[in-house]
Motif scaffolding. Structure first.
Motif, mmCIF file in Angstrom:
data_model
loop_
_atom_site.group_PDB
_atom_site.id
_atom_site.type_symbol
_atom_site.label_atom_id
_atom_site.label_comp_id
_atom_site.label_asym_id
_atom_site.label_seq_id
_atom_site.Cartn_x
_atom_site.Cartn_y
_atom_site.Cartn_z
ATOM 1 N N SER A 287 9.719 1.815 0.921
ATOM 2 C CA SER A 287 9.577 3.048 0.145
ATOM 3 C C SER A 287 8.127 3.484 0.023
ATOM 4 O O SER A 287 7.846 4.600 -0.419
ATOM 5 N N VAL A 288 7.199 2.608 0.391
ATOM 6 C CA VAL A 288 5.777 2.950 0.329
ATOM 7 C C VAL A 288 5.141 2.618 1.675
ATOM 8 O O VAL A 288 5.588 1.711 2.386
ATOM 9 N N SER A 289 4.108 3.356 2.024
ATOM 10 C CA SER A 289 3.384 3.099 3.267
ATOM 11 C C SER A 289 1.913 2.804 3.020
ATOM 12 O O SER A 289 1.162 2.583 3.971
ATOM 13 N N SER A 290 1.502 2.790 1.741
ATOM 14 C CA SER A 290 0.099 2.531 1.418
ATOM 15 C C SER A 290 -0.005 2.091 -0.034
ATOM 16 O O SER A 290 0.964 2.164 -0.799
ATOM 17 N N PHE A 291 -1.189 1.624 -0.411
ATOM 18 C CA PHE A 291 -1.467 1.289 -1.801
ATOM 19 C C PHE A 291 -2.934 1.571 -2.079
ATOM 20 O O PHE A 291 -3.753 1.679 -1.150
ATOM 21 N N SER A 292 -3.260 1.706 -3.340
ATOM 22 C CA SER A 292 -4.626 2.048 -3.736
ATOM 23 C C SER A 292 -5.385 0.795 -4.138
ATOM 24 O O SER A 292 -4.845 -0.098 -4.798
ATOM 25 N N LEU A 293 -6.625 0.747 -3.731
ATOM 26 C CA LEU A 293 -7.527 -0.332 -4.114
ATOM 27 C C LEU A 293 -8.818 0.327 -4.586
ATOM 28 O O LEU A 293 -9.706 0.620 -3.799
ATOM 29 N N GLY A 294 -8.867 0.594 -5.895
ATOM 30 C CA GLY A 294 -9.981 1.373 -6.417
ATOM 31 C C GLY A 294 -9.915 2.783 -5.858
ATOM 32 O O GLY A 294 -8.860 3.421 -5.865
ATOM 33 N N PRO A 295 -11.016 3.281 -5.312
ATOM 34 C CA PRO A 295 -11.003 4.636 -4.746
ATOM 35 C C PRO A 295 -10.418 4.693 -3.339
ATOM 36 O O PRO A 295 -10.269 5.776 -2.776
ATOM 37 N N LEU A 296 -10.077 3.538 -2.778
ATOM 38 C CA LEU A 296 -9.605 3.483 -1.399
ATOM 39 C C LEU A 296 -8.082 3.501 -1.332
ATOM 40 O O LEU A 296 -7.402 2.968 -2.211
ATOM 41 N N THR A 297 -7.571 4.100 -0.277
ATOM 42 C CA THR A 297 -6.143 4.054 0.031
ATOM 43 C C THR A 297 -5.956 3.169 1.257
ATOM 44 O O THR A 297 -6.489 3.463 2.330
ATOM 45 N N ILE A 298 -5.235 2.082 1.076
ATOM 46 C CA ILE A 298 -5.005 1.125 2.154
ATOM 47 C C ILE A 298 -3.625 1.389 2.745
ATOM 48 O O ILE A 298 -2.619 1.324 2.037
ATOM 49 N N HIS A 299 -3.581 1.687 4.036
ATOM 50 C CA HIS A 299 -2.320 1.975 4.709
ATOM 51 C C HIS A 299 -1.786 0.710 5.378
ATOM 52 O O HIS A 299 -2.523 0.004 6.075
ATOM 53 N N PHE A 300 -0.503 0.436 5.176
ATOM 54 C CA PHE A 300 0.108 -0.734 5.794
ATOM 55 C C PHE A 300 0.071 -0.633 7.320
ATOM 56 O O PHE A 300 0.000 -1.649 8.017
ATOM 57 N N TYR A 301 0.128 0.581 7.829
ATOM 58 C CA TYR A 301 0.032 0.793 9.278
ATOM 59 C C TYR A 301 -1.266 0.188 9.804
ATOM 60 O O TYR A 301 -1.274 -0.536 10.805
ATOM 61 N N ALA A 302 -2.366 0.478 9.109
ATOM 62 C CA ALA A 302 -3.664 -0.050 9.534
ATOM 63 C C ALA A 302 -3.713 -1.565 9.400
ATOM 64 O O ALA A 302 -4.279 -2.256 10.258
ATOM 65 N N LEU A 303 -3.115 -2.097 8.334
ATOM 66 C CA LEU A 303 -3.112 -3.546 8.144
ATOM 67 C C LEU A 303 -2.338 -4.248 9.254
ATOM 68 O O LEU A 303 -2.728 -5.334 9.702
ATOM 69 N N CYS A 304 -1.246 -3.635 9.692
ATOM 70 C CA CYS A 304 -0.469 -4.219 10.796
ATOM 71 C C CYS A 304 -1.287 -4.237 12.082
ATOM 72 O O CYS A 304 -1.265 -5.223 12.836
ATOM 73 N N ILE A 305 -2.012 -3.153 12.335
ATOM 74 C CA ILE A 305 -2.857 -3.095 13.523
ATOM 75 C C ILE A 305 -3.960 -4.148 13.441
ATOM 76 O O ILE A 305 -4.237 -4.869 14.415
#
Length: 307
Positions: free
Chosen positions: A25-43
């Motif tokens: 249901s989500v594709s990202s999460f916030s870490l302070g001012p940053l938005t972390i995308h799971f797509y990028a983490l998988c890569i």
């Protein structure tokens, strides 16, 4: 010609499916001012896996430990750039046209917004190989030795990266009633209009994860045999990956340019298989002997002189 699957051409499955695969249901999460995308983490996870496994395989052949990181400093950025350029070129109508501003990095849908998805493995292979070639020449390492070493890690990295498509709910296949059908949010822009909201789709990401993971095991096994040296293991990677991609690509629903009835990436996959076969055949004729050293001859001579 850019082809969009017509709703009337898609099978409409009955709605008595008892099982399915949910999409996140989500594709990202916030870490302070940053938005972390799971797509990028998988890569990123895939890149780490490929580097670690390649380092292990190269050091077994006598290459200095973690010298693969020197190669990765150029090969990885060039692979990402190549992957993005290839995707934009083959999907240019998604980025260019009336009312679009593709060069503004602060607007959604720009050519720079790689975090939204949109990279292509065939482009990354071109860019990454070019970067690897440059660094191999600097480090006096044979490109063929590097390509054979990276082949299992590369296809495993691709398996990891496909989970990013799952998080983004993208690149799924045709409707299905199979118990592993994939749920897609009907509000997702990629959901085909006109289909019932509970329609399930082929999880092409999962098919490729399984196929690529099996491919990694096959390549690791083949890599134990002397025949699969001089770039021939990388040729086998191209054959394995290309053969699977022909199938998965053929059932995907995302729009694609069609040439002679086939999607562009199907043609690219066919080209990968053909190139892999050519590499195996050509290198067998050119180098029937074992590849005794991963180093270019000049490096070998320097080492001998020093000893």
């Amino acid at each position: 010609m850019l082809a969009f699957p017509a709703v009337n051409d898609l099978p409409t499955p009955p709605h008595d499916v008892l099982a399915s695969i949910p999409s996140p249901s989500v594709s990202s999460f916030s870490l302070g001012p940053l938005t972390i995308h799971f797509y990028a983490l998988c890569i990123l996870a895939g890149i780490v896996i490929a580097i670690v496994l390649t380092n292990h395989r190269l050091t077994k052949r006598g290459v200095e430990e973690w010298q693969v990181l020197d190669i990765a400093t150029l090969a990885v950025p060039m692979a990402i750039i190549g992957a993005r350029i290839y995707h934009v070129i083959t999907h240019y109508t998604d980025y260019f046209g009336p009312g679009r501003n593709p060069w503004n990095p602060f607007e959604p849908g720009s050519v720079w917004a790689i975090w939204e998805g949109g990279i292509a493995i065939f482009g990354s292979l071109i860019g990454g190989t070019l970067g690897a070639l440059i660094m191999c020449r600097r480090l006096n390492i044979k490109l063929t030795a590097l390509l054979d070493a990276i082949a299992p890690g590369l296809i495993l990295a691709q398996a990891c990266g496909r989970f990013g498509n799952w998080f983004n709910q993208e690149l799924f296949g045709q409707p299905t009633t199979l118990p592993w059908g994939l749920e897609i949010d009907p509000n997702n822009p990629a959901f085909p209009p006109g289909l019932p909201v509970d329609t399930l789709f082929h999880p092409t990401f999962l098919y490729e994860v399984i196929w690529n993971s099996l491919g990694a095991l096959v390549l690791l096994w083949l890599g134990r045999h002397l025949f699969f040296q001089w770039g021939r293991l990388f040729g086998m990677y191209l054959v394995w990956y290309g053969a699977g991609r022909i199938v998965w690509e053929s059932i995907r629903l995302d729009p694609s340019f069609v040439v002679l009835g086939l999607r562009t990436n199907v043609w690219a996959a066919i080209g990968a298989v053909a190139l892999g076969v050519l590499i195996i055949g050509f290198q067998r004729l050119r180098h029937p002997e074992p590849e005794e050293s991963p180093f270019i001859k000049d490096r070998e001579q320097q080492t001998t002189a020093t000893d």
